[in-house]
Design a protein around this motif. Structure first.
Motif, mmCIF file in Angstrom:
data_model
loop_
_atom_site.group_PDB
_atom_site.id
_atom_site.type_symbol
_atom_site.label_atom_id
_atom_site.label_comp_id
_atom_site.label_asym_id
_atom_site.label_seq_id
_atom_site.Cartn_x
_atom_site.Cartn_y
_atom_site.Cartn_z
ATOM 1 N N CYS A 71 0.824 -1.212 0.000
ATOM 2 C CA CYS A 71 0.000 0.000 0.000
ATOM 3 C C CYS A 71 0.863 1.271 0.000
ATOM 4 C CB CYS A 71 -1.004 -0.010 1.144
ATOM 5 S SG CYS A 71 -0.275 -0.189 2.747
ATOM 6 N N GLY A 72 2.198 1.126 -0.094
ATOM 7 C CA GLY A 72 3.066 2.311 -0.169
ATOM 8 C C GLY A 72 3.398 2.691 -1.605
ATOM 9 N N ALA A 73 2.982 1.867 -2.575
ATOM 10 C CA ALA A 73 3.326 2.144 -3.970
ATOM 11 C C ALA A 73 2.470 3.287 -4.536
ATOM 12 C CB ALA A 73 3.117 0.885 -4.809
ATOM 13 N N THR A 74 3.005 3.944 -5.586
ATOM 14 C CA THR A 74 2.221 4.986 -6.266
ATOM 15 C C THR A 74 2.016 4.590 -7.720
ATOM 16 O OG1 THR A 74 4.272 6.183 -6.644
ATOM 17 C CG2 THR A 74 2.905 6.960 -4.838
ATOM 18 N N VAL A 75 0.883 4.993 -8.264
ATOM 19 C CA VAL A 75 0.559 4.635 -9.649
ATOM 20 C C VAL A 75 0.457 5.923 -10.464
ATOM 21 C CG1 VAL A 75 -1.079 3.450 -11.136
ATOM 22 C CG2 VAL A 75 -0.741 2.662 -8.803
ATOM 23 N N ASN A 76 1.257 6.025 -11.513
ATOM 24 C CA ASN A 76 1.263 7.210 -12.378
ATOM 25 C C ASN A 76 0.632 6.856 -13.715
ATOM 26 O OD1 ASN A 76 3.045 8.912 -10.583
ATOM 27 N ND2 ASN A 76 4.375 7.156 -10.941
ATOM 28 N N TYR A 77 -0.377 7.624 -14.090
ATOM 29 C CA TYR A 77 -1.050 7.396 -15.378
ATOM 30 C C TYR A 77 -0.445 8.357 -16.408
ATOM 31 C CZ TYR A 77 -4.534 4.647 -12.892
ATOM 32 O OH TYR A 77 -5.155 3.681 -12.134
ATOM 33 N N ILE A 78 0.047 7.804 -17.504
ATOM 34 C CA ILE A 78 0.725 8.606 -18.531
ATOM 35 C C ILE A 78 -0.102 8.596 -19.817
ATOM 36 C CG2 ILE A 78 2.914 8.956 -19.769
ATOM 37 C CD1 ILE A 78 3.387 8.802 -16.758
ATOM 38 N N GLU A 79 -0.382 9.812 -20.342
ATOM 39 C CA GLU A 79 -1.076 9.898 -21.637
ATOM 40 C C GLU A 79 -0.349 10.922 -22.509
ATOM 41 O OE1 GLU A 79 -5.493 9.043 -19.861
ATOM 42 O OE2 GLU A 79 -5.368 10.400 -21.586
ATOM 43 N N GLY A 80 -0.012 10.543 -23.723
ATOM 44 C CA GLY A 80 0.712 11.445 -24.623
ATOM 45 C C GLY A 80 2.042 11.877 -24.031
ATOM 46 N N GLY A 81 2.659 11.009 -23.257
ATOM 47 C CA GLY A 81 3.951 11.318 -22.645
ATOM 48 C C GLY A 81 3.861 12.189 -21.408
ATOM 49 N N GLU A 82 2.640 12.588 -21.011
ATOM 50 C CA GLU A 82 2.450 13.478 -19.853
ATOM 51 C C GLU A 82 1.837 12.710 -18.679
ATOM 52 O OE1 GLU A 82 3.052 16.873 -19.753
ATOM 53 O OE2 GLU A 82 3.958 16.662 -21.757
ATOM 54 N N LEU A 83 2.227 13.102 -17.479
ATOM 55 C CA LEU A 83 1.620 12.528 -16.275
ATOM 56 C C LEU A 83 0.234 13.160 -16.105
ATOM 57 C CD1 LEU A 83 1.834 10.909 -13.573
ATOM 58 C CD2 LEU A 83 2.762 12.974 -12.552
ATOM 59 N N VAL A 84 -0.839 12.382 -16.178
ATOM 60 C CA VAL A 84 -2.187 12.953 -16.066
ATOM 61 C C VAL A 84 -2.850 12.656 -14.724
ATOM 62 C CG1 VAL A 84 -2.666 13.009 -18.544
ATOM 63 C CG2 VAL A 84 -3.202 10.951 -17.243
ATOM 64 N N LYS A 85 -2.379 11.636 -14.040
ATOM 65 C CA LYS A 85 -2.983 11.316 -12.733
ATOM 66 C C LYS A 85 -1.987 10.514 -11.903
ATOM 67 C CE LYS A 85 -6.483 8.326 -12.367
ATOM 68 N NZ LYS A 85 -7.785 7.671 -12.413
ATOM 69 N N LYS A 86 -1.983 10.802 -10.591
ATOM 70 C CA LYS A 86 -1.096 10.071 -9.690
ATOM 71 C C LYS A 86 -1.956 9.530 -8.545
ATOM 72 C CE LYS A 86 3.450 10.631 -7.722
ATOM 73 N NZ LYS A 86 4.688 11.326 -7.988
ATOM 74 N N VAL A 87 -1.871 8.237 -8.303
ATOM 75 C CA VAL A 87 -2.709 7.628 -7.259
ATOM 76 C C VAL A 87 -1.826 6.918 -6.249
ATOM 77 C CG1 VAL A 87 -4.484 5.878 -6.790
ATOM 78 C CG2 VAL A 87 -4.612 7.260 -8.870
ATOM 79 N N LYS A 88 -2.065 7.206 -4.962
ATOM 80 C CA LYS A 88 -1.349 6.480 -3.903
ATOM 81 C C LYS A 88 -2.215 5.282 -3.521
ATOM 82 C CE LYS A 88 1.452 7.002 0.067
ATOM 83 N NZ LYS A 88 1.520 5.567 0.159
ATOM 84 N N LEU A 89 -1.636 4.120 -3.523
ATOM 85 C CA LEU A 89 -2.428 2.926 -3.234
ATOM 86 C C LEU A 89 -2.826 2.864 -1.766
ATOM 87 C CD1 LEU A 89 -0.664 0.146 -5.311
ATOM 88 C CD2 LEU A 89 -2.788 1.330 -5.816
ATOM 89 N N ALA A 90 -3.983 2.278 -1.523
ATOM 90 C CA ALA A 90 -4.439 2.073 -0.140
ATOM 91 C C ALA A 90 -4.936 0.637 -0.021
ATOM 92 C CB ALA A 90 -5.578 3.044 0.164
ATOM 93 N N LEU A 91 -5.106 0.183 1.201
ATOM 94 C CA LEU A 91 -5.661 -1.160 1.381
ATOM 95 C C LEU A 91 -7.090 -1.171 0.862
ATOM 96 C CD1 LEU A 91 -4.534 -2.149 4.991
ATOM 97 C CD2 LEU A 91 -3.807 -3.192 2.852
ATOM 98 N N PRO A 92 -7.450 -2.102 -0.009
ATOM 99 C CA PRO A 92 -8.820 -2.131 -0.518
ATOM 100 C C PRO A 92 -9.807 -2.598 0.553
ATOM 101 C CG PRO A 92 -7.557 -3.987 -1.357
ATOM 102 C CD PRO A 92 -6.598 -3.137 -0.577
ATOM 103 N N GLU A 93 -11.033 -2.056 0.483
ATOM 104 C CA GLU A 93 -12.075 -2.454 1.441
ATOM 105 C C GLU A 93 -12.547 -3.883 1.186
ATOM 106 O OE1 GLU A 93 -13.530 -0.834 4.039
ATOM 107 O OE2 GLU A 93 -12.118 0.833 3.803
ATOM 108 N N ARG A 94 -12.506 -4.270 -0.106
ATOM 109 C CA ARG A 94 -13.057 -5.570 -0.507
ATOM 110 C C ARG A 94 -12.093 -6.216 -1.499
ATOM 111 N NH1 ARG A 94 -18.505 -7.358 -0.939
ATOM 112 N NH2 ARG A 94 -18.765 -8.838 -2.628
#
Lengths: 139, 314
Positions: A71-94
């Motif tokens: 749950c310490g990892a980060t997810v970077n979404y790349i579109e057209g070579g640009e960073l468009v969204k960054k998500v920090k992972l958390a423990l899932p509820e389900r």
């Protein structure tokens, strides 16, 4: 070690060093067809060493199960070579169908075509319980 | 909308499925039924209850069937897995889905934990859990709570001793969960080391409404502090190893001598059937209420069936 930047896709950064291969299996990535780079034991200013996964041309992946592993990892979404969204992972509820309930008395041990579902009990202790029999586990 | 009306079409899989207010409404109705059962003889006229017992039961099955018949309804079903399609390998989901085409309400007992949830997910009609392995037995809990309310006049601030098999005893797990919702319950958990309550049940106490607990091996050391002593049977069918069962089965035997230090207004309960954990001599003690429990069970099941069918009057 150099791995080219991706134009479209996902970069999962700050994965605990040595767990990258397991992370790939949790993500359900098909290594026969998907374009994937796994960098293990890369330098990290925060943690000393880390693993990194780069997946090209794939933005829709199930991150819930990856949160279980790290749950310490980060997810970077790349579109057209640009960073468009960054998500920090958390423990899932389900968590569905990642592991099987080990309680031999649980209905999941006999009922065909049943999903193995675990629900988060306590984020502090990272404990989950089986939706059917309440057996608790830590992933 | 009234509390009983709220229950129409719902499932009862574990004690926490009904709020304290909904339970109270059910007990009020069950009390009224107990006072004049004849007034409710047409409540479920033309309705059908399916009792699917994949595991042997005398009391619970007959209690449900009696309850439905006394409400003017009818009951179908089977009393062992071998006489059902389960023997041919049919899944629980398929059996329950099919039965839902015939009946208005399904009652299920199955040895596997969580089987009732599988049933509820597959069913179009309300499902009542009549025992899922060592997990929960919520209608026994309603029976227990109704009995406590009638005998003690309240459900809060009670000191409850649970004695025997607290690991596999589903009635114990369900009662603890239910009593934890009431204000200030004090639990005395009396069991051998190997049969202590599972951690998820302890969590129910910790999440309760000011509940506390003490775990002890000694019945004699706790009995004088109790308002209620709930005895349980060590169940042979829950053990994978016969040697463990034989070693643990007689861990606690309540007799007249052991009852002496208990308070004059303490009550002794037991979900029945008992084997030898309560000596027959205790039956004469006015504090023994386990046979009253069985009768209350039928009344509270009549109230429950009426409510789930949407036929209950506040």
């Amino acid at each position: 070690m150099e791995v080219n930047e991706i134009e479209n896709g996902i970069v999962i950064d700050h994965i605990k060093a040595g767990t990258g291969l397991k992370a790939l299996s949790y993500l359900g990535i098909d290594t026969r067809t998907d374009t994937v780079a796994l960098i293990m034991n890369a330098q990290s200013s925060k943690h000393g060493r880390k693993d990194i996964i780069k997946i090209e041309n794939l933005l829709d992946i199930d991150l819930a199960s990856l949160g279980l592993l790290d749950c310490g990892a980060t997810v970077n979404y790349i579109e057209g070579g640009e960073l468009v969204k960054k998500v920090k992972l958390a423990l899932p509820e389900r968590v569905t169908d990642v592991i099987k309930c080990k309680n031999p008395r649980c209905v999941t041990s006999v009922e065909p075509a049943i999903q193995h579902v675990f629900l988060l009990v306590d984020p502090e202790t990272e404990e989950y319980r089986c939706e059917y029999c309440d057996e608790t586990v830590r992933f | 909308m009234g509390e009983l009306e709220n229950l129409k079409g719902r499932n009862l899989l574990e004690p926490g499925d009904f709020t304290v207010a909904e339970q109270k409404a059910l007990f009020d109705l069950a009390d009224k039924i107990a006072d004049s059962p004849g007034a409710y003889q047409d409540t479920a006229k033309g309705r059908l209850l399916a009792a699917l017992f994949f595991e042997p039961s005398t009391r619970t099955r007959l209690s449900f069937e009696s309850a439905m018949l006394r409400l003017g309804g009818q009951a179908i079903g089977f009393s062992e897995a071998q006489s059902s399609s389960a023997a041919k390998g049919e899944s629980i989901a398929d059996t329950v889905r099919t039965v839902g085409c015939y009946a208005d309400l399904t009652v299920i007992r199955h040895p596997k934990e969580g089987s009732c949830r599988v049933a509820a997910q597959a069913s179009d009609v309300p499902v009542i859990n009549a025992g899922d392995g060592g997990h929960h037995h919520p209608t026994q809990t309603l029976t227990d709570l109704m009995t406590i309310r009638r005998e003690k006049g309240r459900l809060d601030r009670l000191r409850v001793g649970l004695c025997g098999d607290l690991k596999f005893g589903r009635t114990v797990h369900s009662l603890i969960k239910a009593m934890s919702a009431y204000d200030g319950t004090g639990f005395y958990l009396i069991s051998p080391e190997e049969l202590r309550v599972p951690s998820y049940v302890i969590r129910d106490i910790e999440a309760g409404n000011g509940s506390t607990y003490v775990e002890t091996r000694s019945l004699g050391g706790a009995i004088d502090r109790l308002d209620i002593l709930y005895m349980t049977r060590v169940q042979r069918e829950r053990f994978f190893n016969e040697e463990d069962y034989i070693r643990l089965k007689d861990s606690y035997i309540l007799d007249a001598m052991k009852m002496r230090p208990a308070r004059a207004d303490m009550i002794v309960m037991h979900p029945l059937p008992r084997v030898n954990e309560i000596a027959a001599e205790v039956d004469k003690d006015p504090r023994a209420v386990y046979f009253k429990q069985a009768k209350n069970g039928m009344y509270v099941r009549m109230a429950l069936i009426s409510a789930l069918l949407g036929e209950a009057q506040e």
